[in-house]
Each structure stands twice: as C-alpha cells, then as structure tokens.
Design a protein around this motif. Structure first.
Motif, PDB file in Angstrom:
ATOM      1  N   SER A 111      10.815  -7.813   3.081  1.00  0.00           N
ATOM      2  CA  SER A 111       9.553  -7.333   2.508  1.00  0.00           C
ATOM      3  C   SER A 111       9.743  -6.105   1.635  1.00  0.00           C
ATOM      4  N   GLY A 112      10.992  -5.659   1.447  1.00  0.00           N
ATOM      5  CA  GLY A 112      11.256  -4.492   0.611  1.00  0.00           C
ATOM      6  C   GLY A 112      11.204  -3.180   1.359  1.00  0.00           C
ATOM      7  N   LEU A 113      11.365  -3.231   2.695  1.00  0.00           N
ATOM      8  CA  LEU A 113      11.329  -2.034   3.524  1.00  0.00           C
ATOM      9  C   LEU A 113      12.656  -1.918   4.269  1.00  0.00           C
ATOM     10  N   THR A 114      13.414  -0.860   3.999  1.00  0.00           N
ATOM     11  CA  THR A 114      14.757  -0.703   4.536  1.00  0.00           C
ATOM     12  C   THR A 114      14.746   0.222   5.750  1.00  0.00           C
ATOM     13  N   GLU A 115      15.296  -0.250   6.855  1.00  0.00           N
ATOM     14  CA  GLU A 115      15.368   0.558   8.071  1.00  0.00           C
ATOM     15  C   GLU A 115      16.210   1.806   7.832  1.00  0.00           C
ATOM     16  N   THR A 116      15.693   2.951   8.285  1.00  0.00           N
ATOM     17  CA  THR A 116      16.422   4.210   8.170  1.00  0.00           C
ATOM     18  C   THR A 116      16.743   4.828   9.527  1.00  0.00           C
ATOM     19  N   VAL A 128       0.813  -1.220   0.000  1.00  0.00           N
ATOM     20  CA  VAL A 128       0.000   0.000   0.000  1.00  0.00           C
ATOM     21  C   VAL A 128       0.844   1.268   0.000  1.00  0.00           C
ATOM     22  N   LEU A 129       2.151   1.144   0.253  1.00  0.00           N
ATOM     23  CA  LEU A 129       3.026   2.308   0.235  1.00  0.00           C
ATOM     24  C   LEU A 129       3.445   2.656  -1.187  1.00  0.00           C
ATOM     25  N   ALA A 130       3.494   3.950  -1.474  1.00  0.00           N
ATOM     26  CA  ALA A 130       4.066   4.417  -2.727  1.00  0.00           C
ATOM     27  C   ALA A 130       5.584   4.221  -2.696  1.00  0.00           C
ATOM     28  N   PRO A 131       6.237   4.142  -3.860  1.00  0.00           N
ATOM     29  CA  PRO A 131       7.704   4.080  -3.871  1.00  0.00           C
ATOM     30  C   PRO A 131       8.293   5.241  -3.076  1.00  0.00           C
ATOM     31  N   GLY A 132       9.217   4.921  -2.185  1.00  0.00           N
ATOM     32  CA  GLY A 132       9.804   5.940  -1.326  1.00  0.00           C
ATOM     33  C   GLY A 132       8.986   6.250  -0.090  1.00  0.00           C
ATOM     34  N   GLY A 133       7.821   5.588   0.075  1.00  0.00           N
ATOM     35  CA  GLY A 133       6.989   5.819   1.250  1.00  0.00           C
ATOM     36  C   GLY A 133       7.634   5.287   2.517  1.00  0.00           C
ATOM     37  N   HIS A 134       7.125   5.749   3.656  1.00  0.00           N
ATOM     38  CA  HIS A 134       7.752   5.465   4.950  1.00  0.00           C
ATOM     39  C   HIS A 134       6.812   4.688   5.870  1.00  0.00           C
ATOM     40  N   LEU A 135       7.419   3.793   6.641  1.00  0.00           N
ATOM     41  CA  LEU A 135       6.727   3.032   7.680  1.00  0.00           C
ATOM     42  C   LEU A 135       7.355   3.355   9.019  1.00  0.00           C
ATOM     43  N   LEU A 136       6.526   3.647  10.023  1.00  0.00           N
ATOM     44  CA  LEU A 136       6.984   3.731  11.410  1.00  0.00           C
ATOM     45  C   LEU A 136       6.272   2.629  12.173  1.00  0.00           C
ATOM     46  N   ILE A 137       7.053   1.701  12.723  1.00  0.00           N
ATOM     47  CA  ILE A 137       6.500   0.556  13.419  1.00  0.00           C
ATOM     48  C   ILE A 137       7.066   0.516  14.835  1.00  0.00           C
ATOM     49  N   ALA A 138       6.184   0.364  15.815  1.00  0.00           N
ATOM     50  CA  ALA A 138       6.597   0.333  17.216  1.00  0.00           C
ATOM     51  C   ALA A 138       6.114  -0.965  17.841  1.00  0.00           C
TER      52      ALA A 138
END
Length: 215
Positions: free
Chosen positions: A185-190, A139-149
């Motif tokens: 999953s294609g999500l890189t920690e920043t 559901v994220l666009a390319p370059g979109g961000h996830l914050l997971i706690a």
C-alpha cells in the motif's frame, strides 16, 4: 456489499456496549507502559516531519485521542459508532470527533501527518484490508507516519485467524503478513514492538505495534 454489512454489524455492536466499553478502557494506558512508549515515539516522529495533524481511526470513546492531544499533536478521532463518538465528545469537548468509516474517510488527500489505528483493523475482513490501508496511505502526506496496533496470529502458517471477540467478529494478523500488506500500500515499516500477553490478560495473544512511513 460485504464491507457495508460488516461495518453495519460492527457499528451496531459497539453502539450497544459503548458506555460499558468507555468505563472499562478509559484508563487502560495507565497500565501499559510499552503502549505509551510507542505512542510517544509516534508523536515525536510526527512532530518532526510536519505540523502534527493526526487522525485516531477507530477512536472509540476518545481516551487515546486525548492522550495524543496531551503529547502535543493536533489530534481528532473518527469512529463508525455514533454512540462512541457521543461519549468522546462529552468527555473531551475541546477535541473534534467524527462518525465515519475507515474504508471511506472524509479527509482530503495528503491532509495528515499521522494516522493511528489501535485495534480497529481487527474488525476488517481480510479481503478488505488492502483497501483500508490504501485509504490510510491516501490521507497521509508524503513522509507521514502510521502507527497500527493489532492482535498477532500464531505463526506464518496462519497469517490471519478469526478469534472470539466480545463485541464483534475479529481477526488476528501475523505481523510479517500485515507489514507486507502495508508495503504493498506504499507504507514502509520503520519499527515494531511485540508485547507478550500478561498472565492477567483475558486473551493470551501477542499484541503488535507497527510504525510505518508513507514512501
């Protein structure tokens, strides 16, 4: 079938305590400056990279969704509990709240600039976690961000641990393990923030916030 059984049990458990939960946690961010700082950073990077469209997944009674709205994001909430969504709609009638499952979101591919998941993945069985994170990625666009706690486990020898949650079965995660699952999953920690428990906290667990970007 297992995922649906877990989802149903979790939904029913939160429905039963929705009003109490809302009273206990509606002002929780007031006493959590580091949590607010991570939300501020999340909002800033989301606004820089897109139009600020964000889903708060596992939003509960909507207080954090409203906080995101106050940070200038186009935020809406999703939760499996109809009772929680009812409370959120009453408390924040200007915002959108939907009943839904993180494992099967009714959101178009690439529609979001950001996804927030605060302590919602703790109720996901370990073998279901990759599928949920893949849904976040979808559901994220390319370059979109996830914050997971989430609550941290005791060490790398215990990448996942069950703990005694007051509402529904829950899991703690070793941060490096969850970060590796995000990468797969294609999500890189920043960025990462780990907060040690305070003496007054009921559970003496580390609390971990990971910020990741869709690659």
């Amino acid at each position: 079938m297992v995922e649906h059984d877990v989802l149903g049990a979790t939904r029913e458990a939160y429905d039963a305590v929705a009003s109490t939960y809302e009273q206990m946690f509606r002002d929780t961010l007031r006493d959590l400056p580091l949590d607010r700082a991570m939300l501020d950073a999340f909002a800033e990077v989301v606004r820089e990279g897109g139009e600020g469209r964000v889903a708060d997944l596992g939003c509960g009674p909507g207080h954090v969704t409203a906080h995101l709205d106050g940070l200038g994001l186009e935020a809406f909430g999703v939760d499996a509990s109809p009772a929680m969504i009812g409370l959120a709609r009453r408390a924040h009638p200007h915002l959108r709240f939907d009943v839904g499952s993180m494992a099967a979101l009714d959101i178009a591919d690439g529609a979001l600039d950001g996804v927030l998941s605060r302590w919602s993945v703790i109720h996901i069985p370990p073998d279901e976690l990759p599928a949920v994170l893949a849904e976040f990625h979808r559901v994220l666009a390319p370059g979109g961000h996830l914050l997971i706690a989430f609550s941290g486990s005791e060490g790398p020898s215990h990448p996942t641990q069950v703990f005694d949650h007051a509402v529904a079965p829950a899991h703690r995660w070793w941060p490096d393990y969850l970060a590796a699952t995000l990468r797969a999953s294609g999500l890189t920690e920043t960025a990462r923030m780990t907060r040690e428990p305070r003496p007054a906290d009921r559970r003496q667990f580390q609390e971990v916030h990971l910020l990741a970007r869709k690659t």
